[in-house]
Scaffold this motif. Sequence first.
Motif, PDB file in Angstrom:
ATOM      1  N   THR A 119      -9.610 -75.308  22.444  1.00 53.81           N
ATOM      2  CA  THR A 119     -10.439 -75.879  21.380  1.00 53.81           C
ATOM      3  C   THR A 119     -10.086 -77.356  21.308  1.00 53.81           C
ATOM      4  OG1 THR A 119      -8.903 -75.641  19.503  1.00 53.81           O
ATOM      5  CG2 THR A 119     -10.217 -73.691  20.095  1.00 53.81           C
ATOM      6  N   ASP A 120     -10.705 -78.073  20.380  1.00 44.05           N
ATOM      7  CA  ASP A 120     -10.382 -79.485  20.222  1.00 44.05           C
ATOM      8  C   ASP A 120      -8.958 -79.700  19.716  1.00 44.05           C
ATOM      9  OD1 ASP A 120     -12.916 -80.056  21.043  1.00 44.05           O
ATOM     10  OD2 ASP A 120     -13.722 -80.450  19.029  1.00 44.05           O
ATOM     11  N   ARG A 121      -8.319 -78.623  19.159  1.00 46.63           N
ATOM     12  CA  ARG A 121      -6.958 -78.740  18.619  1.00 46.63           C
ATOM     13  C   ARG A 121      -5.920 -77.979  19.436  1.00 46.63           C
ATOM     14  NH1 ARG A 121      -9.998 -77.631  13.982  1.00 46.63           N
ATOM     15  NH2 ARG A 121      -9.441 -75.428  14.194  1.00 46.63           N
ATOM     16  N   ILE A 122      -6.333 -77.205  20.411  1.00 48.19           N
ATOM     17  CA  ILE A 122      -5.408 -76.335  21.154  1.00 48.19           C
ATOM     18  C   ILE A 122      -5.531 -76.596  22.647  1.00 48.19           C
ATOM     19  CG2 ILE A 122      -4.720 -73.954  21.646  1.00 48.19           C
ATOM     20  CD1 ILE A 122      -6.137 -73.094  19.094  1.00 48.19           C
ATOM     21  N   PHE A 123      -4.396 -76.815  23.303  1.00 48.30           N
ATOM     22  CA  PHE A 123      -4.420 -76.860  24.763  1.00 48.30           C
ATOM     23  C   PHE A 123      -3.311 -75.966  25.311  1.00 48.30           C
ATOM     24  CE2 PHE A 123      -1.638 -80.407  23.628  1.00 48.30           C
ATOM     25  CZ  PHE A 123      -0.589 -80.317  24.526  1.00 48.30           C
ATOM     26  N   ARG A 124      -3.539 -75.501  26.524  1.00 48.29           N
ATOM     27  CA  ARG A 124      -2.648 -74.554  27.197  1.00 48.29           C
ATOM     28  C   ARG A 124      -1.998 -75.233  28.388  1.00 48.29           C
ATOM     29  NH1 ARG A 124      -4.765 -68.675  29.462  1.00 48.29           N
ATOM     30  NH2 ARG A 124      -2.705 -67.688  29.790  1.00 48.29           N
ATOM     31  N   VAL A 125      -0.695 -75.006  28.576  1.00 49.27           N
ATOM     32  CA  VAL A 125       0.043 -75.543  29.712  1.00 49.27           C
ATOM     33  C   VAL A 125       0.592 -74.358  30.501  1.00 49.27           C
ATOM     34  CG1 VAL A 125       1.975 -76.975  30.470  1.00 49.27           C
ATOM     35  CG2 VAL A 125       0.672 -77.610  28.422  1.00 49.27           C
ATOM     36  N   THR A 126       0.220 -74.259  31.760  1.00 43.95           N
ATOM     37  CA  THR A 126       0.676 -73.177  32.626  1.00 43.95           C
ATOM     38  C   THR A 126       1.367 -73.775  33.836  1.00 43.95           C
ATOM     39  OG1 THR A 126      -1.236 -71.845  31.938  1.00 43.95           O
ATOM     40  CG2 THR A 126      -0.007 -71.084  33.847  1.00 43.95           C
ATOM     41  N   GLY A 300      14.724 -77.342  23.688  1.00 44.52           N
ATOM     42  CA  GLY A 300      14.571 -76.736  25.005  1.00 44.52           C
ATOM     43  C   GLY A 300      14.273 -75.259  24.893  1.00 44.52           C
ATOM     44  N   PHE A 301      13.419 -74.754  25.784  1.00 42.34           N
ATOM     45  CA  PHE A 301      13.199 -73.315  25.847  1.00 42.34           C
ATOM     46  C   PHE A 301      12.996 -72.911  27.300  1.00 42.34           C
ATOM     47  CE2 PHE A 301       9.110 -75.292  24.883  1.00 42.34           C
ATOM     48  CZ  PHE A 301       8.200 -74.677  25.734  1.00 42.34           C
ATOM     49  N   SER A 302      13.285 -71.648  27.577  1.00 37.84           N
ATOM     50  CA  SER A 302      13.241 -71.162  28.949  1.00 37.84           C
ATOM     51  C   SER A 302      12.875 -69.693  28.957  1.00 37.84           C
ATOM     52  CB  SER A 302      14.594 -71.380  29.644  1.00 37.84           C
ATOM     53  OG  SER A 302      15.648 -70.828  28.876  1.00 37.84           O
ATOM     54  N   VAL A 303      12.346 -69.241  30.086  1.00 32.45           N
ATOM     55  CA  VAL A 303      11.983 -67.840  30.276  1.00 32.45           C
ATOM     56  C   VAL A 303      12.538 -67.369  31.612  1.00 32.45           C
ATOM     57  CG1 VAL A 303       9.900 -67.927  28.865  1.00 32.45           C
ATOM     58  CG2 VAL A 303       9.752 -68.446  31.300  1.00 32.45           C
ATOM     59  N   LEU A 304      12.998 -66.134  31.648  1.00 33.33           N
ATOM     60  CA  LEU A 304      13.495 -65.551  32.881  1.00 33.33           C
ATOM     61  C   LEU A 304      12.307 -65.005  33.665  1.00 33.33           C
ATOM     62  CD1 LEU A 304      16.328 -65.144  34.132  1.00 33.33           C
ATOM     63  CD2 LEU A 304      16.231 -62.798  33.306  1.00 33.33           C
ATOM     64  N   ASP A 305      11.565 -65.926  34.255  1.00 32.27           N
ATOM     65  CA  ASP A 305      10.319 -65.580  34.924  1.00 32.27           C
ATOM     66  C   ASP A 305      10.001 -66.671  35.934  1.00 32.27           C
ATOM     67  OD1 ASP A 305       8.039 -64.213  35.556  1.00 32.27           O
ATOM     68  OD2 ASP A 305       7.120 -64.335  33.576  1.00 32.27           O
ATOM     69  N   ASP A 306       9.088 -66.393  36.845  1.00 34.88           N
ATOM     70  CA  ASP A 306       8.715 -67.382  37.863  1.00 34.88           C
ATOM     71  C   ASP A 306       7.493 -68.189  37.450  1.00 34.88           C
ATOM     72  OD1 ASP A 306       6.777 -65.472  38.058  1.00 34.88           O
ATOM     73  OD2 ASP A 306       7.037 -65.086  40.201  1.00 34.88           O
ATOM     74  N   GLN A 307       7.138 -68.157  36.165  1.00 33.99           N
ATOM     75  CA  GLN A 307       6.056 -68.978  35.640  1.00 33.99           C
ATOM     76  C   GLN A 307       6.301 -69.212  34.153  1.00 33.99           C
ATOM     77  OE1 GLN A 307       2.558 -66.516  36.383  1.00 33.99           O
ATOM     78  NE2 GLN A 307       2.790 -65.454  34.441  1.00 33.99           N
ATOM     79  N   MET A 308       5.610 -70.222  33.616  1.00 32.33           N
ATOM     80  CA  MET A 308       5.687 -70.486  32.176  1.00 32.33           C
ATOM     81  C   MET A 308       4.286 -70.761  31.660  1.00 32.33           C
ATOM     82  SD  MET A 308       7.899 -73.232  29.929  1.00 32.33           S
ATOM     83  CE  MET A 308       9.423 -72.306  30.071  1.00 32.33           C
ATOM     84  N   ASP A 309       4.027 -70.268  30.448  1.00 31.47           N
ATOM     85  CA  ASP A 309       2.690 -70.364  29.876  1.00 31.47           C
ATOM     86  C   ASP A 309       2.847 -70.576  28.380  1.00 31.47           C
ATOM     87  OD1 ASP A 309      -0.021 -70.157  29.369  1.00 31.47           O
ATOM     88  OD2 ASP A 309      -0.056 -67.974  29.481  1.00 31.47           O
ATOM     89  N   TYR A 310       2.398 -71.731  27.871  1.00 34.85           N
ATOM     90  CA  TYR A 310       2.492 -71.958  26.423  1.00 34.85           C
ATOM     91  C   TYR A 310       1.283 -72.733  25.917  1.00 34.85           C
ATOM     92  CZ  TYR A 310       4.423 -76.678  27.483  1.00 34.85           C
ATOM     93  OH  TYR A 310       4.628 -77.964  27.936  1.00 34.85           O
ATOM     94  N   PHE A 311       1.057 -72.608  24.609  1.00 30.90           N
ATOM     95  CA  PHE A 311      -0.054 -73.264  23.927  1.00 30.90           C
ATOM     96  C   PHE A 311       0.506 -74.241  22.897  1.00 30.90           C
ATOM     97  CE2 PHE A 311      -1.847 -69.396  25.532  1.00 30.90           C
ATOM     98  CZ  PHE A 311      -3.198 -69.625  25.737  1.00 30.90           C
ATOM     99  N   VAL A 312      -0.093 -75.407  22.821  1.00 31.03           N
ATOM    100  CA  VAL A 312       0.221 -76.394  21.786  1.00 31.03           C
ATOM    101  C   VAL A 312      -0.960 -76.463  20.839  1.00 31.03           C
ATOM    102  CG1 VAL A 312       0.769 -78.801  21.298  1.00 31.03           C
ATOM    103  CG2 VAL A 312       1.711 -77.687  23.343  1.00 31.03           C
ATOM    104  N   LEU A 313      -0.675 -76.316  19.548  1.00 30.09           N
ATOM    105  CA  LEU A 313      -1.710 -76.295  18.512  1.00 30.09           C
ATOM    106  C   LEU A 313      -1.438 -77.468  17.574  1.00 30.09           C
ATOM    107  CD1 LEU A 313      -0.250 -73.264  18.931  1.00 30.09           C
ATOM    108  CD2 LEU A 313      -2.313 -72.547  17.762  1.00 30.09           C
TER     109      LEU A 313
END
Length: 440
Positions: A119-126, A300-313
């Motif tokens: 949306t105009d206020r939300i973007f996703r970073v993968t 800082g944040f981290s995930v035990l995974d081979d990818q990261m996916d987060y949204f900024v609102l």
Amino acid sequence: MAAPLAGKIPEVIVTILWIGGENMDITADAFPQLAASRGGTGGALPDTGSLPDFRSGFGAVFYVPQQVTDVALNERGARLTCRADAYENRLTHTHETAYTIQTPAGQAQSMVVDVAFWTDRIFRVTLTRDGCYRDPYERLPADCRMLVGQPGHVQLEAHREKERLRLTTPEMTLEIDLDSFCLRTFSPAGNGVFSQRRPDTPTGDILPCAFAELHGEQAAFEALYLAPDEEIYGLGERFDSLPRRGRPVDFWNKDAIGTTSPRSYVNVPFFLSTRGYGLFLNSSAPTDWQIATADASCLGFSVLDDQMDYFVLQSPDPKQILHDYCTLTGFAKMPPVWSFGLWMSRNSYVNWDMAEQVGKELRDHKIPCDVLHLDTAWFSSDWNCDLRFSQERFPEPEKHLRALRNKGFHISLWQYNFIPPRADNLNYPVAAQRGYLARD
């Protein structure tokens, strides 16, 4: 009430729980989840993931994006291909101070970062290694997934000026530094809001956006800038303090065992910043948060995974951010009115007579109350949750529940959210025989 036991099983502090005036024996037979040690004969403690090992473990190799080598614009944002240089954790000393340092190591790799406005206020970073995002919920029904929202209409304009790419909507501007790879957002008035954090020194205090490898495990890291006057709220139900700044947070569900510890079994990967944005981490992998711990200017944040996916609102209004978050994960249904009333409980009502006497005194003294909560003693064997009323202490449950309901009481029943692995639990052998239990 709980009283500490003087003796210890190694690595596990044992507690006596006092139920109805009688103490329970805490034994491996009654509690097979107790462990003499990790991997010992008493049963293995759960592996909470190795993210702390990545932060401090020597030999962890981090692939940190240093430069955007290709930009592919699309209708919602851009796909960025980055050169990621390799750095290895090492121990060093200076002025009698020991600390980890990241030193150049190995061959550079590539990393793909997809930035997409929902949306105009939300973007996703993968973040992925090869641009192939793996949906962790693809086998779940749509309404059971962590992410249930869909992208909406966006008014997006893209402008590239030398080594900067700007993606602008009526609500924000996202600026991407292509030379050093850094994401920042600004309000329509030009005020800085969200920003990735790049380290100023080679120490391991700040672990920036990166993929990491250690002992065959993979993890993804991100670091954000924290302003001196910024506070962070959220990340689920916790009992240490409401502000999260200065506190590490792990996302391994634990029994809180009270209301004064940082343990939690209600972990929610969403936080609110007083700078005017929220962040939702779309992952069910083991997660670790370091909020102004190793470095006061870094979240800082981290995930035990081979990818990261987060949204900024982004919004100056926290209410709007919460609303936008619910558009991603779903809106909670309104509970019934009675659930907002007084709940009466103790650990524990040991029979119907005790529960009904409490109900009688509440009504006699005209104290409004909607719920009587029966804790663990409603089972035949305390803590052995078989979803059956004790025939000795709680006989004829339909009759008593009906009588309490006629007096205006709803009944809440305590239980574990799993089947205790005990031979004397009537549900456990059935579940094991029919293959209902997780086996790894």
